[in-house]
Design a protein around this motif. Structure first.
Motif, PDB file in Angstrom:
ATOM      1  N   LEU A 168     -89.091 -58.826 -44.427  1.00 31.00           N
ATOM      2  CA  LEU A 168     -87.689 -58.704 -44.804  1.00 31.00           C
ATOM      3  C   LEU A 168     -86.870 -59.461 -43.767  1.00 31.00           C
ATOM      4  CD1 LEU A 168     -87.539 -54.887 -45.671  1.00 31.00           C
ATOM      5  CD2 LEU A 168     -87.830 -56.800 -47.255  1.00 31.00           C
ATOM      6  N   ALA A 169     -86.135 -60.463 -44.218  1.00 33.23           N
ATOM      7  CA  ALA A 169     -85.285 -61.252 -43.327  1.00 33.23           C
ATOM      8  C   ALA A 169     -83.848 -60.765 -43.512  1.00 33.23           C
ATOM      9  CB  ALA A 169     -85.395 -62.733 -43.646  1.00 33.23           C
ATOM     10  N   TYR A 170     -83.356 -59.991 -42.547  1.00 30.53           N
ATOM     11  CA  TYR A 170     -82.062 -59.334 -42.681  1.00 30.53           C
ATOM     12  C   TYR A 170     -80.894 -60.290 -42.419  1.00 30.53           C
ATOM     13  CZ  TYR A 170     -83.892 -54.625 -43.240  1.00 30.53           C
ATOM     14  OH  TYR A 170     -84.515 -53.511 -43.720  1.00 30.53           O
ATOM     15  N   GLU A 171     -79.861 -60.127 -43.219  1.00 30.96           N
ATOM     16  CA  GLU A 171     -78.620 -60.850 -43.005  1.00 30.96           C
ATOM     17  C   GLU A 171     -77.864 -60.210 -41.838  1.00 30.96           C
ATOM     18  OE1 GLU A 171     -77.740 -63.571 -44.561  1.00 30.96           O
ATOM     19  OE2 GLU A 171     -79.453 -63.544 -45.930  1.00 30.96           O
ATOM     20  N   PRO A 172     -77.020 -60.987 -41.146  1.00 29.65           N
ATOM     21  CA  PRO A 172     -76.245 -60.409 -40.040  1.00 29.65           C
ATOM     22  C   PRO A 172     -75.406 -59.229 -40.505  1.00 29.65           C
ATOM     23  CG  PRO A 172     -76.134 -62.799 -39.992  1.00 29.65           C
ATOM     24  CD  PRO A 172     -76.808 -62.441 -41.276  1.00 29.65           C
ATOM     25  N   GLY A 173     -75.381 -58.186 -39.691  1.00 34.10           N
ATOM     26  CA  GLY A 173     -74.565 -57.029 -39.985  1.00 34.10           C
ATOM     27  C   GLY A 173     -75.200 -55.996 -40.894  1.00 34.10           C
ATOM     28  N   CYS A 174     -76.403 -56.264 -41.394  1.00 33.43           N
ATOM     29  CA  CYS A 174     -77.047 -55.346 -42.333  1.00 33.43           C
ATOM     30  C   CYS A 174     -78.014 -54.379 -41.661  1.00 33.43           C
ATOM     31  CB  CYS A 174     -77.797 -56.137 -43.408  1.00 33.43           C
ATOM     32  SG  CYS A 174     -76.713 -56.943 -44.612  1.00 33.43           S
ATOM     33  N   ASN A 175     -78.476 -54.712 -40.476  1.00 28.64           N
ATOM     34  CA  ASN A 175     -79.442 -53.872 -39.785  1.00 28.64           C
ATOM     35  C   ASN A 175     -79.186 -54.006 -38.293  1.00 28.64           C
ATOM     36  OD1 ASN A 175     -82.114 -53.392 -38.301  1.00 28.64           O
ATOM     37  ND2 ASN A 175     -82.620 -52.634 -40.347  1.00 28.64           N
ATOM     38  N   ARG A 176     -78.808 -52.914 -37.663  1.00 26.31           N
ATOM     39  CA  ARG A 176     -78.405 -52.956 -36.253  1.00 26.31           C
ATOM     40  C   ARG A 176     -79.562 -53.408 -35.362  1.00 26.31           C
ATOM     41  NH1 ARG A 176     -74.893 -50.140 -32.707  1.00 26.31           N
ATOM     42  NH2 ARG A 176     -75.112 -51.186 -30.698  1.00 26.31           N
ATOM     43  N   VAL A 177     -80.784 -52.972 -35.678  1.00 28.00           N
ATOM     44  CA  VAL A 177     -81.928 -53.373 -34.866  1.00 28.00           C
ATOM     45  C   VAL A 177     -82.174 -54.866 -34.999  1.00 28.00           C
ATOM     46  CG1 VAL A 177     -84.401 -53.080 -34.518  1.00 28.00           C
ATOM     47  CG2 VAL A 177     -82.974 -51.089 -34.964  1.00 28.00           C
ATOM     48  N   ALA A 178     -82.093 -55.382 -36.236  1.00 31.02           N
ATOM     49  CA  ALA A 178     -82.272 -56.827 -36.448  1.00 31.02           C
ATOM     50  C   ALA A 178     -81.203 -57.616 -35.709  1.00 31.02           C
ATOM     51  CB  ALA A 178     -82.242 -57.149 -37.934  1.00 31.02           C
ATOM     52  N   ASP A 179     -79.981 -57.113 -35.697  1.00 26.87           N
ATOM     53  CA  ASP A 179     -78.903 -57.790 -34.977  1.00 26.87           C
ATOM     54  C   ASP A 179     -79.191 -57.825 -33.476  1.00 26.87           C
ATOM     55  OD1 ASP A 179     -77.539 -58.206 -37.336  1.00 26.87           O
ATOM     56  OD2 ASP A 179     -76.206 -56.477 -37.088  1.00 26.87           O
ATOM     57  N   ALA A 180     -79.689 -56.713 -32.943  1.00 26.10           N
ATOM     58  CA  ALA A 180     -80.002 -56.661 -31.511  1.00 26.10           C
ATOM     59  C   ALA A 180     -81.118 -57.629 -31.170  1.00 26.10           C
ATOM     60  CB  ALA A 180     -80.385 -55.237 -31.111  1.00 26.10           C
TER      61      ALA A 180
END
Length: 253
Positions: free
Chosen positions: A8-20
């Motif tokens: 799963l490639a998350y868009e910015p702002g959709c997953n706090r962990v992915a953003d970090a």
């Protein structure tokens, strides 16, 4: 047994962990254990990276409504408890326990619905890519699983299929597969054809990504996984007769 692997490639702002993780390219998270029942999920995760990256990851788990693996786009009123088991300058171990609400949905629970019980999960999270590997009996409905998963993530993430095949055998080799996911093979072929591996390089990652019309981070991720697979296979295949590789080869991402 069958193996599914996808990202799963998350868009910015959709997953706090992915953003970090996207802000700290040196950081990685992998699951040490992950289990789910119909109404609960609990897991232990190991994160590595700089001290700043680990602080950001810890905050994403502890200081926000992250809810372990929940795919709901709004507050689902679940109950989550996260504990820090270890936090050093270079490593972070987290235990999370999540009790679902009626509106919660997650990858493991979608898998239980369509693939049955007795599932094994492995995850790896780097940048915006959250890679899952699921071992299942092979008797479930894989198509329905991916359809429901794709609907659940919606516009928040892109679903990238990596492989579906027989699970690796005792020697670590998957049965009847070529090893590389199609996207990884295509990226590797393009890199070779356009001189990415020449010295000096004929193109850089950004130029190659533009040519393939994919984000730079996605291309970097695919090349890194392809190179990792080939390197491990080379080293594993070069052992002396009668010996075995020290660790199993990873084919899931």
């Amino acid at each position: 047994m069958r193996e599914l692997a996808f990202a799963l490639a998350y868009e910015p702002g959709c997953n706090r962990v992915a953003d970090a993780l996207a802000e700290h390219s040196d950081a990685r998270i992998r699951s040490l254990s992950l289990h789910a029942t119909d109404d609960r999920l609990w897991r232990v995760d190991h994160a590595t990276g700089s001290s700043e990256a680990l602080d950001a990851i810890s905050a994403a788990f502890l200081d926000t409504e992250y809810y372990a693996d929940c795919l709901a786009t709004e507050d689902c009123e679940a109950t989550q408890t996260t504990e820090v088991l270890e936090h050093t300058d270079s490593a972070l171990v987290l235990y999370s326990r999540w009790e679902r609400s009626p509106t919660c949905i997650s990858v493991p629970h979608i898998a239980r619905t369509h693939l049955g019980d007795g599932l094994l999960f492995e995850t790896r999270h780097e940048a915006r890519h959250y890679t899952w590997r699921i071992i299942h009996s092979g008797s479930g409905d894989v198509t329905a699983f991916f359809e429901d998963l794709d609907a659940a993530v919606g516009d928040c993430a892109q679903l990238e299929m990596l492989r579906t095949a027989e699970a690796p055998d005792a020697a670590g080799e998957p049965s009847g597969t070529s090893g590389l996911a199609p996207e990884q093979e295509a990226a590797l072929r393009a890199a070779v054809e356009h001189g990415y591996y020449e010295s000096p390089r004929a193109v850089d990652v950004g130029e190659l990504a533009d040519h393939l019309d994919v984000p730079r981070s996605t291309l970097t991720y695919r090349l890194r996984r392809a190179e990792q697979y080939l390197a491990k296979r080379y080293v594993g295949g070069s052992q002396f007769p009668g010996s075995r590789p020290d660790g199993r080869l990873e084919y899931s991402n």
